[in-house]
Motif scaffolding. Structure first.
Motif, PDB file in Angstrom:
ATOM      1  N   SER A  28     -55.738 -35.482  79.934  1.00  0.00           N
ATOM      2  CA  SER A  28     -56.537 -36.480  79.234  1.00  0.00           C
ATOM      3  C   SER A  28     -56.309 -36.289  77.744  1.00  0.00           C
ATOM      4  O   SER A  28     -55.766 -35.277  77.315  1.00  0.00           O
ATOM      5  CB  SER A  28     -58.021 -36.310  79.558  1.00  0.00           C
ATOM      6  OG  SER A  28     -58.502 -35.082  79.058  1.00  0.00           O
ATOM      7  N   THR A  29     -56.725 -37.267  77.009  1.00  0.00           N
ATOM      8  CA  THR A  29     -56.737 -37.130  75.559  1.00  0.00           C
ATOM      9  C   THR A  29     -58.196 -36.965  75.148  1.00  0.00           C
ATOM     10  O   THR A  29     -59.106 -37.326  75.900  1.00  0.00           O
ATOM     11  CB  THR A  29     -56.127 -38.368  74.866  1.00  0.00           C
ATOM     12  OG1 THR A  29     -56.824 -39.537  75.297  1.00  0.00           O
ATOM     13  CG2 THR A  29     -54.646 -38.498  75.204  1.00  0.00           C
ATOM     14  N   ARG A  30     -58.410 -36.410  73.978  1.00  0.00           N
ATOM     15  CA  ARG A  30     -59.777 -36.213  73.483  1.00  0.00           C
ATOM     16  C   ARG A  30     -60.046 -37.166  72.324  1.00  0.00           C
ATOM     17  O   ARG A  30     -59.228 -37.317  71.426  1.00  0.00           O
ATOM     18  CB  ARG A  30     -59.970 -34.772  72.996  1.00  0.00           C
ATOM     19  CG  ARG A  30     -59.869 -33.727  74.075  1.00  0.00           C
ATOM     20  CD  ARG A  30     -61.091 -33.746  74.960  1.00  0.00           C
ATOM     21  NE  ARG A  30     -61.012 -32.686  75.953  1.00  0.00           N
ATOM     22  CZ  ARG A  30     -62.011 -31.957  76.346  1.00  0.00           C
ATOM     23  NH1 ARG A  30     -63.208 -32.166  75.852  1.00  0.00           N
ATOM     24  NH2 ARG A  30     -61.850 -31.035  77.259  1.00  0.00           N
ATOM     25  N   ARG A  31     -61.189 -37.777  72.413  1.00  0.00           N
ATOM     26  CA  ARG A  31     -61.669 -38.618  71.310  1.00  0.00           C
ATOM     27  C   ARG A  31     -62.144 -37.701  70.188  1.00  0.00           C
ATOM     28  O   ARG A  31     -62.419 -36.514  70.428  1.00  0.00           O
ATOM     29  CB  ARG A  31     -62.833 -39.491  71.789  1.00  0.00           C
ATOM     30  CG  ARG A  31     -62.493 -40.420  72.920  1.00  0.00           C
ATOM     31  CD  ARG A  31     -61.757 -41.602  72.406  1.00  0.00           C
ATOM     32  NE  ARG A  31     -61.475 -42.501  73.523  1.00  0.00           N
ATOM     33  CZ  ARG A  31     -60.827 -43.625  73.370  1.00  0.00           C
ATOM     34  NH1 ARG A  31     -60.400 -43.979  72.188  1.00  0.00           N
ATOM     35  NH2 ARG A  31     -60.577 -44.396  74.406  1.00  0.00           N
ATOM     36  N   PRO A  32     -62.286 -38.218  68.981  1.00  0.00           N
ATOM     37  CA  PRO A  32     -62.821 -37.384  67.895  1.00  0.00           C
ATOM     38  C   PRO A  32     -64.182 -36.777  68.243  1.00  0.00           C
ATOM     39  O   PRO A  32     -64.514 -35.686  67.780  1.00  0.00           O
ATOM     40  CB  PRO A  32     -62.933 -38.365  66.723  1.00  0.00           C
ATOM     41  CG  PRO A  32     -61.881 -39.402  66.996  1.00  0.00           C
ATOM     42  CD  PRO A  32     -61.844 -39.535  68.500  1.00  0.00           C
ATOM     43  N   SER A  33     -64.935 -37.460  69.110  1.00  0.00           N
ATOM     44  CA  SER A  33     -66.244 -36.945  69.517  1.00  0.00           C
ATOM     45  C   SER A  33     -66.116 -35.828  70.557  1.00  0.00           C
ATOM     46  O   SER A  33     -67.112 -35.209  70.922  1.00  0.00           O
ATOM     47  CB  SER A  33     -67.085 -38.082  70.107  1.00  0.00           C
ATOM     48  OG  SER A  33     -66.453 -38.585  71.280  1.00  0.00           O
ATOM     49  N   GLY A  34     -64.890 -35.569  71.043  1.00  0.00           N
ATOM     50  CA  GLY A  34     -64.671 -34.539  72.045  1.00  0.00           C
ATOM     51  C   GLY A  34     -64.660 -35.052  73.468  1.00  0.00           C
ATOM     52  O   GLY A  34     -64.373 -34.304  74.397  1.00  0.00           O
ATOM     53  N   GLN A  35     -64.985 -36.332  73.663  1.00  0.00           N
ATOM     54  CA  GLN A  35     -65.000 -36.892  75.012  1.00  0.00           C
ATOM     55  C   GLN A  35     -63.579 -37.062  75.536  1.00  0.00           C
ATOM     56  O   GLN A  35     -62.670 -37.424  74.805  1.00  0.00           O
ATOM     57  CB  GLN A  35     -65.695 -38.257  75.022  1.00  0.00           C
ATOM     58  CG  GLN A  35     -67.173 -38.196  74.762  1.00  0.00           C
ATOM     59  CD  GLN A  35     -67.786 -39.590  74.801  1.00  0.00           C
ATOM     60  OE1 GLN A  35     -67.154 -40.582  74.461  1.00  0.00           O
ATOM     61  NE2 GLN A  35     -69.051 -39.651  75.206  1.00  0.00           N
ATOM     62  N   ARG A  36     -63.435 -36.805  76.841  1.00  0.00           N
ATOM     63  CA  ARG A  36     -62.150 -37.013  77.492  1.00  0.00           C
ATOM     64  C   ARG A  36     -61.909 -38.514  77.672  1.00  0.00           C
ATOM     65  O   ARG A  36     -62.821 -39.272  77.961  1.00  0.00           O
ATOM     66  CB  ARG A  36     -62.129 -36.352  78.877  1.00  0.00           C
ATOM     67  CG  ARG A  36     -62.096 -34.867  78.854  1.00  0.00           C
ATOM     68  CD  ARG A  36     -62.235 -34.351  80.290  1.00  0.00           C
ATOM     69  NE  ARG A  36     -61.975 -32.937  80.406  1.00  0.00           N
ATOM     70  CZ  ARG A  36     -62.906 -31.985  80.263  1.00  0.00           C
ATOM     71  NH1 ARG A  36     -64.146 -32.322  80.018  1.00  0.00           N
ATOM     72  NH2 ARG A  36     -62.578 -30.717  80.384  1.00  0.00           N
ATOM     73  N   HIS A  37     -60.641 -38.885  77.558  1.00  0.00           N
ATOM     74  CA  HIS A  37     -60.242 -40.267  77.806  1.00  0.00           C
ATOM     75  C   HIS A  37     -59.009 -40.237  78.700  1.00  0.00           C
ATOM     76  O   HIS A  37     -58.067 -39.485  78.465  1.00  0.00           O
ATOM     77  CB  HIS A  37     -59.929 -41.007  76.504  1.00  0.00           C
ATOM     78  CG  HIS A  37     -59.537 -42.424  76.739  1.00  0.00           C
ATOM     79  ND1 HIS A  37     -60.455 -43.409  77.023  1.00  0.00           N
ATOM     80  CD2 HIS A  37     -58.330 -43.019  76.762  1.00  0.00           C
ATOM     81  CE1 HIS A  37     -59.815 -44.551  77.203  1.00  0.00           C
ATOM     82  NE2 HIS A  37     -58.527 -44.338  77.047  1.00  0.00           N
ATOM     83  N   TYR A  38     -59.036 -41.057  79.767  1.00  0.00           N
ATOM     84  CA  TYR A  38     -57.949 -41.110  80.735  1.00  0.00           C
ATOM     85  C   TYR A  38     -57.334 -42.504  80.753  1.00  0.00           C
ATOM     86  O   TYR A  38     -58.024 -43.500  80.545  1.00  0.00           O
ATOM     87  CB  TYR A  38     -58.473 -40.810  82.147  1.00  0.00           C
ATOM     88  CG  TYR A  38     -59.056 -39.447  82.307  1.00  0.00           C
ATOM     89  CD1 TYR A  38     -58.256 -38.366  82.685  1.00  0.00           C
ATOM     90  CD2 TYR A  38     -60.409 -39.219  82.105  1.00  0.00           C
ATOM     91  CE1 TYR A  38     -58.794 -37.103  82.854  1.00  0.00           C
ATOM     92  CE2 TYR A  38     -60.956 -37.952  82.274  1.00  0.00           C
ATOM     93  CZ  TYR A  38     -60.145 -36.907  82.646  1.00  0.00           C
ATOM     94  OH  TYR A  38     -60.684 -35.658  82.815  1.00  0.00           O
ATOM     95  N   ASP A  39     -56.044 -42.555  81.073  1.00  0.00           N
ATOM     96  CA  ASP A  39     -55.383 -43.833  81.297  1.00  0.00           C
ATOM     97  C   ASP A  39     -55.863 -44.390  82.636  1.00  0.00           C
ATOM     98  O   ASP A  39     -56.253 -43.637  83.534  1.00  0.00           O
ATOM     99  CB  ASP A  39     -53.861 -43.658  81.329  1.00  0.00           C
ATOM    100  CG  ASP A  39     -53.307 -43.231  79.975  1.00  0.00           C
ATOM    101  OD1 ASP A  39     -53.892 -43.610  78.940  1.00  0.00           O
ATOM    102  OD2 ASP A  39     -52.289 -42.516  79.970  1.00  0.00           O
ATOM    103  N   ALA A  40     -55.784 -45.690  82.801  1.00  0.00           N
ATOM    104  CA  ALA A  40     -56.289 -46.348  84.018  1.00  0.00           C
ATOM    105  C   ALA A  40     -55.577 -45.867  85.282  1.00  0.00           C
ATOM    106  O   ALA A  40     -56.191 -45.767  86.342  1.00  0.00           O
ATOM    107  CB  ALA A  40     -56.163 -47.861  83.887  1.00  0.00           C
ATOM    108  N   GLU A  41     -54.295 -45.528  85.192  1.00  0.00           N
ATOM    109  CA  GLU A  41     -53.550 -45.122  86.390  1.00  0.00           C
ATOM    110  C   GLU A  41     -53.950 -43.749  86.916  1.00  0.00           C
ATOM    111  O   GLU A  41     -53.541 -43.352  88.004  1.00  0.00           O
ATOM    112  CB  GLU A  41     -52.039 -45.181  86.169  1.00  0.00           C
ATOM    113  CG  GLU A  41     -51.509 -44.293  85.091  1.00  0.00           C
ATOM    114  CD  GLU A  41     -51.456 -44.954  83.710  1.00  0.00           C
ATOM    115  OE1 GLU A  41     -51.014 -44.277  82.772  1.00  0.00           O
ATOM    116  OE2 GLU A  41     -51.862 -46.114  83.572  1.00  0.00           O
TER     117      GLU A  41
END
Length: 123
Positions: A28-41
């Motif tokens: 995953s990638t991390r937002r500046p807030s520290g939240q994980r972000h995933y691609d839809a796939e």
């Protein structure tokens, strides 16, 4: 997608997704807030990981198989096929061991009944 969305769509817990990341099965990638972000796939990848776990594979074995998904080709496909065959052989051997253990237990149960034919009635 945020981790909760992935978990809901894939039918797994957030905890499972974090574990998959620890085992390097997901990224995953991390937002500046520290939240994980995933691609839809990633939802389909999580479903595949779940299927592999259901088949009795360990996270280490799954990690060895995922390059076939990430970079499909004849070599990676052949490697995945060979690995899955080895895992199947291990499962078959384990089933045979469990069957032998069950048979031994059946013998012990039968011996017990020969020495004490009627179980005591609780009461």
């Amino acid at each position: 997608m945020r981790i909760g969305e992935v978990a809901a769509q894939a039918g797994v817990s957030v905890r499972s997704l974090r574990y998959y990341e620890e085992q390097r099965l997901l990224t995953s990638t991390r937002r500046p807030s520290g939240q994980r972000h995933y691609d839809a796939e990633v939802v389909e990848r999580v479903r595949l990981i779940q299927r592999l776990y259901t088949a009795g594979l360990s996270s280490r074995t799954i990690a060895e198989l995922l390059p076939c998904v990430d970079s499909p080709g004849e070599r990676t496909s052949d490697e995945a096929w060979e690995r899955m065959l080895r895992e199947r052989e291990l499962i078959t051997a384990h089933i045979e061991e469990l069957s032998q253990a069950r048979d031994s237990l059946d013998d012990l149960i039968a011996a017990n009944r020969r020495h004490h034919p009627k179980p005591a009635v609780a009461g």
